[in-house]
Design a protein around this motif. Structure first.
Motif, PDB file in Angstrom:
ATOM      1  N   LEU A 168      13.298   6.466 -16.623  1.00  0.00           N
ATOM      2  CA  LEU A 168      12.785   7.609 -16.237  1.00  0.00           C
ATOM      3  C   LEU A 168      13.738   8.314 -15.219  1.00  0.00           C
ATOM      4  N   PRO A 169      13.886   9.593 -15.290  1.00  0.00           N
ATOM      5  CA  PRO A 169      14.586  10.351 -14.531  1.00  0.00           C
ATOM      6  C   PRO A 169      14.168  10.665 -13.122  1.00  0.00           C
ATOM      7  N   ILE A 170      13.894   9.422 -12.217  1.00  0.00           N
ATOM      8  CA  ILE A 170      13.078   9.235 -11.137  1.00  0.00           C
ATOM      9  C   ILE A 170      14.252   9.395  -9.702  1.00  0.00           C
ATOM     10  N   GLU A 171      13.337  10.153  -8.905  1.00  0.00           N
ATOM     11  CA  GLU A 171      14.117   9.867  -7.381  1.00  0.00           C
ATOM     12  C   GLU A 171      13.057  10.248  -6.538  1.00  0.00           C
ATOM     13  N   ILE A 172      13.231   9.853  -5.184  1.00  0.00           N
ATOM     14  CA  ILE A 172      12.236   9.790  -4.331  1.00  0.00           C
ATOM     15  C   ILE A 172      12.443  11.303  -3.648  1.00  0.00           C
ATOM     16  N   SER A 173      11.037  11.917  -3.561  1.00  0.00           N
ATOM     17  CA  SER A 173      10.925  13.450  -3.381  1.00  0.00           C
ATOM     18  C   SER A 173       9.924  13.377  -1.993  1.00  0.00           C
ATOM     19  N   PRO A 174      10.234  14.616  -1.183  1.00  0.00           N
ATOM     20  CA  PRO A 174       9.720  14.562   0.103  1.00  0.00           C
ATOM     21  C   PRO A 174       8.198  14.225  -0.153  1.00  0.00           C
ATOM     22  N   GLU A 175       7.431  14.646  -1.273  1.00  0.00           N
ATOM     23  CA  GLU A 175       6.108  14.304  -1.403  1.00  0.00           C
ATOM     24  C   GLU A 175       5.779  12.925  -1.467  1.00  0.00           C
TER      25      GLU A 175
ATOM     26  N   THR B 184       0.759  -1.279   0.102  1.00  0.00           N
ATOM     27  CA  THR B 184      -0.280   0.083  -0.185  1.00  0.00           C
ATOM     28  C   THR B 184       0.602   1.320  -0.088  1.00  0.00           C
ATOM     29  N   VAL B 185       1.959   1.241   0.795  1.00  0.00           N
ATOM     30  CA  VAL B 185       2.841   2.532   1.067  1.00  0.00           C
ATOM     31  C   VAL B 185       3.428   2.551  -0.390  1.00  0.00           C
ATOM     32  N   SER B 186       3.806   1.618  -0.880  1.00  0.00           N
ATOM     33  CA  SER B 186       4.893   1.612  -1.876  1.00  0.00           C
ATOM     34  C   SER B 186       4.118   1.951  -3.129  1.00  0.00           C
ATOM     35  N   LEU B 187       2.825   1.691  -3.565  1.00  0.00           N
ATOM     36  CA  LEU B 187       2.097   1.920  -4.437  1.00  0.00           C
ATOM     37  C   LEU B 187       1.638   3.521  -4.412  1.00  0.00           C
ATOM     38  N   VAL B 188       1.151   3.941  -3.135  1.00  0.00           N
ATOM     39  CA  VAL B 188       0.623   5.405  -3.067  1.00  0.00           C
ATOM     40  C   VAL B 188       1.919   6.365  -3.140  1.00  0.00           C
ATOM     41  N   SER B 189       2.881   5.866  -2.530  1.00  0.00           N
ATOM     42  CA  SER B 189       4.210   6.882  -2.707  1.00  0.00           C
ATOM     43  C   SER B 189       4.663   7.042  -4.084  1.00  0.00           C
ATOM     44  N   SER B 190       4.471   6.099  -4.917  1.00  0.00           N
ATOM     45  CA  SER B 190       5.119   5.779  -6.210  1.00  0.00           C
ATOM     46  C   SER B 190       4.267   6.862  -7.132  1.00  0.00           C
ATOM     47  N   ILE B 191       3.126   7.527  -6.917  1.00  0.00           N
ATOM     48  CA  ILE B 191       2.459   8.368  -7.713  1.00  0.00           C
ATOM     49  C   ILE B 191       3.175   9.573  -7.991  1.00  0.00           C
ATOM     50  N   PRO B 192       3.497  10.463  -6.784  1.00  0.00           N
ATOM     51  CA  PRO B 192       4.307  11.571  -7.061  1.00  0.00           C
ATOM     52  C   PRO B 192       5.539  11.459  -7.667  1.00  0.00           C
ATOM     53  N   THR B 193       6.153  10.457  -7.247  1.00  0.00           N
ATOM     54  CA  THR B 193       7.562   9.847  -7.798  1.00  0.00           C
ATOM     55  C   THR B 193       7.424   9.937  -9.387  1.00  0.00           C
TER      56      THR B 193
END
Length: 948
Positions: free
Chosen positions: A385-392, A28-37
């Motif tokens: 993709l140029p992705i990284e974990i953001s505070p969001e 759940t956390v992984s899926l939701v946090s992946s949206i802004p990333t």
């Protein structure tokens, strides 16, 4: 500390349930946090791509931001002091963006001054300029760099090479600038050219300074302006940001620069501020696109989030069910409800904290999976993709943890108020009575979905809000309503399923085998135990089928629109030689003054344009070309029949056999296969196919004659052999108010050329998919073919596949299905393992009574078929119904003028087989594990368990 020990002991005693609960929280956390990333990564990639296109098309550096300040409007200020303040402000604003810079330049300028060269007053004016760090960006072509100080009262300057010609001077000449007492002597000591052509330092070409003199910045500020403030007129501050480093989070700060500059500078003085930000509109549009993409991702993930919620509720319910006695004992020994709830809350909070820490990193891997999709459950080797974990991402993850904890705590809260007496009484009184009012929930969900379906169909025009050229916007309702419908219909079938089982059981009560008889009793009497598992399977398969159909439909329809519009893989416009220059030379007519000139002009104007056709064979022999055809396009042409006339018809001249082998066309668009229409043309040279609009406007039908002509052509007569609605490249839907009735005539090219004249045509190519485009382009260059323009469908398809819209659709639906299968598989194994273990006594008694192991396995297989198997069947039926009802609504998100060919719902058997394989694998693996567990049951263990 004692409480913590109790909590960890509980977690160890129920480690499989604890691990299952943790996996649910983690996913759940992984899926939701992946949206802004994902949103940030894909928008950055697309933004940089669009800025690159802007750089190529406009020949401007897309990361440039500049503003100019005029100091001559306010007589009460100290210009040098204000200049220093504005410079500090510029540095502060640029620094606050925290973006890397390619370069920056400050351009200071005096007001226009008169120039004297060797005591002669020149009419041309000039300015004295300074460009910061100019020496790093130029190459001295003559002379040297100027000094930072006056030399014998003369200001040494640089000038572009063009300035020497414009002012008729040479390096070393001394010029007098200004009038009266405010006179200055300037000597150009060197000329320069640009060191690098694409250097963003040069916002203007050096030739733009050909009327000016460039001195060093230090000399300009510390000498020239310091002694006479009024000379300073403007300052321009240019910053070239590295646009390849732009991220979604930077867009707002960049867009705020103009407002901040105007606000800050206006407080210092009264002035005119000119801000230049060429790509401001591009950046503004991406804020909206980012919100739309985020909304779309949320809507796509709604079914998965619902399943995760049900999964967490089910696992929590299983944990509580296994610990009911323990909870009852705690309540009976004086523990109040709050203490029991807090103890479970601490356990779940520990798991939630771990999920919160780890989840965003797994979400990052999810995003990489999203970027590699090319369709539903299709993956390609594409640049990451140029992705990284953001505070969001962590903010989203934290919200997901809180929501999941609330979902998990619901069964705990319900069970926390039961003592031993209450628990025993509830077990004794528990009955499997059907509650009719529960049907209201199911029917309400179905009713809401159906109401939404009809509402969307009625609001079709309102929802078609996408303008041509913009990215497609996906309404979240298009995924929310199907999820509700699947849940509602699934629950409804699960309510009535026990009654159907009882009827079947009664019908064959005397004929069923022992295994089947026992299974009917077990399933019909314990339907509540199976509901969560069956609902899982129904949602997984139903949503999977809907997702597959939606993704395939959207992908295919968008691809077909591009292929249809282009007509073939490649269109070539070839250079033709002609006498058009002589025949169309209007300048001769305009300049004719004598009778002789007029006679010559009349002769030229009346001369017919004659074209020389280039060889066609080399195009058919190109590397990578399977077929080639000639296609003549003329628009507009004049068509007459039965006294009616059309003036704006498009004509296509084709060679039927080659055209059929080269062009792309969807055969289902016409009543008969389009090869039949091509055969009609091939059988009669004068035959034509006309669009329905031509038929209705002129009142003609098959067998009627019509005449065609255009400016400069002869008139030809044709016979109508067929009426069509669609043809390659022809859009029957008008895209302008003036052209309300697009029309088309398709004729034989040789017949048109013989009767109406030879004019340039296009060459269409069908390419070999095994040959790269680079090889084909190189072949065209090597053969020196006179290609003027080329339209290739492949880059358009690649651009489509890598768009934010399709990446989001394909990636999220694929990821959602994989996650659904994962949690369903975990839930499936967890449920059945616990079920088999809870029936150890029952199975042991069966074995003691003489039941052979194969009959026990048969009972388990039948139970699987009547529960998991029927749930899969329900899921397939519900998924098919949902796709038929809701997938057609996706056309509401497209511009109706671009939906050619018409929107069509597509079911690809390959997609369905992928889903069936996933489900089959899950059932086979699950059943294998259960059989192994069943074989391990020992009779003496069952007897001892019964004694206990």
């Amino acid at each position: 500390m004692a409480t913590i020990k109790i909590i960890f002991r509980k977690m160890l005693n129920n480690r499989w349930l604890t691990v299952s609960l943790f996996l649910g929280l983690l996913i759940t956390v992984s899926l939701v946090s992946s949206i802004p990333t994902y949103t940030s990564g894909v928008l950055q990639k697309l933004l940089v791509g669009e800025l690159e296109d802007y750089k190529i098309e406009e020949q401007e550096y897309p990361g440039e931001f500049s503003f100019s300040v005029n100091y001559s409007k306010d007589d009460e200020i100290n210009r040098l002091s204000i200049l220093n303040r504005v410079e500090e402000l510029n540095q502060e604003l640029v620094m606050n963006t925290e973006l890397p810079k390619e370069t920056e330049v400050t351009i200071l300028s005096t007001s226009p001054q008169r120039v004297r060269l060797q005591e002669e007053l020149q009419e041309k004016s000039t300015r004295i300029l300074s460009l910061s760090n100019i020496e790093d960006h130029i190459t001295i072509t003559d002379g040297r760099l100027p000094s930072d100080k006056q030399v014998e009262g003369v200001y040494e300057a640089l000038v572009p090479e063009k300035a020497l010609l414009d002012r008729e001077m040479v390096v070393g000449n001394i010029l007098t600038i200004g009038e009266g007492e405010a006179q200055y002597q300037v000597k150009p000591v060197g000329t320069f050219s640009v060191k690098e052509t694409n250097d963003p330092y040069w916002t203007l070409s050096p030739n733009a300074y050909s009327q000016d003199f460039i001195i060093s910045e230090e000399l300009f500020k510390n000498d020239l302006i310091k002694n006479n403030h009024d000379l300073l007129e403007t300052s321009k501050f240019v910053t070239a940001f590295d646009y390849t480093a732009f991220e979604s989070s930077d867009i707002q700060s960049l867009l705020n620069l103009e407002r901040k500059v105007n606000a800050e500078v206006s407080t210092l003085m009264e002035t005119i501020i000119l801000v230049e930000f060429p790509t401001q509109d591009i950046l503004s549009s991406y804020l909206k696109k980012g919100e739309q993409l985020k909304t779309m991702l949320w809507s796509l993930n709604i079914p998965v989030l619902i399943m995760l919620g049900i999964y967490l509720f089910m696992v929590s319910r299983l944990i509580v069910h296994r610990q009911l006695n323990e909870i009852a004992v705690l309540a009976s020994r004086g523990a109040n409800r709050l203490q029991i709830v807090v103890m479970y809350f601490i356990e779940i909070a520990i798991l939630g904290l771990l999920a919160f820490v780890i989840g965003p990193f797994i979400g990052l891997q999810f995003c990489k999976l999203l970027g590699a999709t090319n369709g539903f459950l299709e993956f390609v080797n594409r640049s990451a993709l140029p992705i990284e974990i953001s505070p969001e991402s962590y903010i989203y993850g934290l919200v997901a943890v809180f929501a999941a904890i609330i979902m998990v705590m619901i069964p705990v809260y319900i069970a926390s108020n039961q003592s031993i007496i209450h628990q025993k009484q509830s077990n004794k009184d528990k009955k499997n009575h059907f509650k009719w009012y529960t049907l209201l929930i199911d029917t309400s969900l179905i009713a809401i979905a159906i109401y939404g379906l009809f509402s969307l169909q009625k609001r079709q025009k309102a929802l078609a809000s996408v303008m041509p050229g913009e990215d497609v916007y996906m309404d979240p309702i298009l995924f929310f309503l199907p999820a509700i419908f699947i849940i509602g219909l699934g629950l409804f079938l699960l309510r009535i399923y026990p009654f159907a089982l009882k009827i079947i059981y009664r019908l064959g009560e005397k004929f069923w085998s022992i295994s089947l008889y026992t299974t009917f009793l077990q399933v019909s009497r314990s339907t509540k135990q199976y509901q969560f598992l069956m609902l899982f399977l129904i949602m997984t398969i139903g949503v999977g089928m809907y997702s597959a159909s939606a993704a395939r439909t959207i992908n295919n329809n968008l691809e077909e629109q591009i292929l249809y519009k282009n007509g073939a893989d490649i269109q070539l416009e070839v250079e033709w030689e002609s006498n058009e220059i002589l025949a169309g030379n209007q300048a001769i007519a305009e300049n004719a003054t004598t009778e002789e000139d007029i006679d010559v002009t009349e002769e030229v104007e009346t001369k017919e344009i004659v074209y020389s056709e280039p060889p066609f064979e080399p195009y058919t022999q190109l590397t990578g070309v399977e077929h080639a055809t000639r296609v003549f396009t003329k628009d507009p042409v004049k068509v007459e029949a039965k006294g009616n006339t059309l003036f704006s018809t498009e004509m296509l001249g084709i060679e039927p056999n080659d055209f059929g082998q080269t062009a792309w066309f969807k055969s289902t668009l016409l009543p008969h296969h389009w090869y039949n229409y091509l055969n009609l043309l091939a059988n009669e040279p004068s035959a034509v196919l006309i669009s329905q609009s031509v038929s209705s406007s002129l009142g003609v039908k098959e067998g009627d004659y019509l005449t065609v002509e255009w400016d400069g052509s002869d008139t030809a007569e044709f016979v109508v052999y067929g009426i069509i609605d669609y043809w390659p490249t022809f859009n029957p839907i008008s895209d302008t108010e003036e052209d309300k009735n697009p029309s088309l005539i398709v004729a034989n090219l040789p017949y048109v050329q013989n009767l109406m004249g030879l004019e340039p045509y296009h060459i269409w190519l069908k390419t070999d998919p095994q040959i790269t485009r680079n090889e084909l382009y190189q072949a065209i260059k090597q053969d020196k073919l006179p290609v003027r323009d080329l339209k290739d469908v492949k880059p358009l398809l690649i651009q489509l596949k890598t768009s934010a819209f399709l990446l989001g659709i394909n990636g999220t639906l694929t990821l959602g299905f994989i996650i659904s299968m994962m949690i369903t598989f975990i839930g499936f194994l967890l449920y059945w393992i616990l079920t088999v273990k809870s029936r150890t006594l029952q199975y042991g008694v069966y074995r003691a009574m003489g039941f052979p192991i194969h009959k026990l396995i048969g009972m388990l297989v039948w139970e699987q078929l009547l529960t998991s198997g029927m749930a899969c069947l329900f899921g397939i039926v519900i998924g098919g119904i949902t796709s038929r009802l809701f997938v057609p609504l996706f056309q509401l998100s497209f511009d109706p003028q671009t939906i050619v060919p018409p929107f069509q719902v597509i079911f690809d058997p390959a997609d369905m087989w992928r889903i069936y394989l996933f489900v089959g694998f899950m059932l086979v693996v699950g059943l294998t594990i259960l059989v192994l567990l069943l074989k391990k049951i020992k009779i003496h263990q069952a007897i001892k368990l019964g004694e206990d």
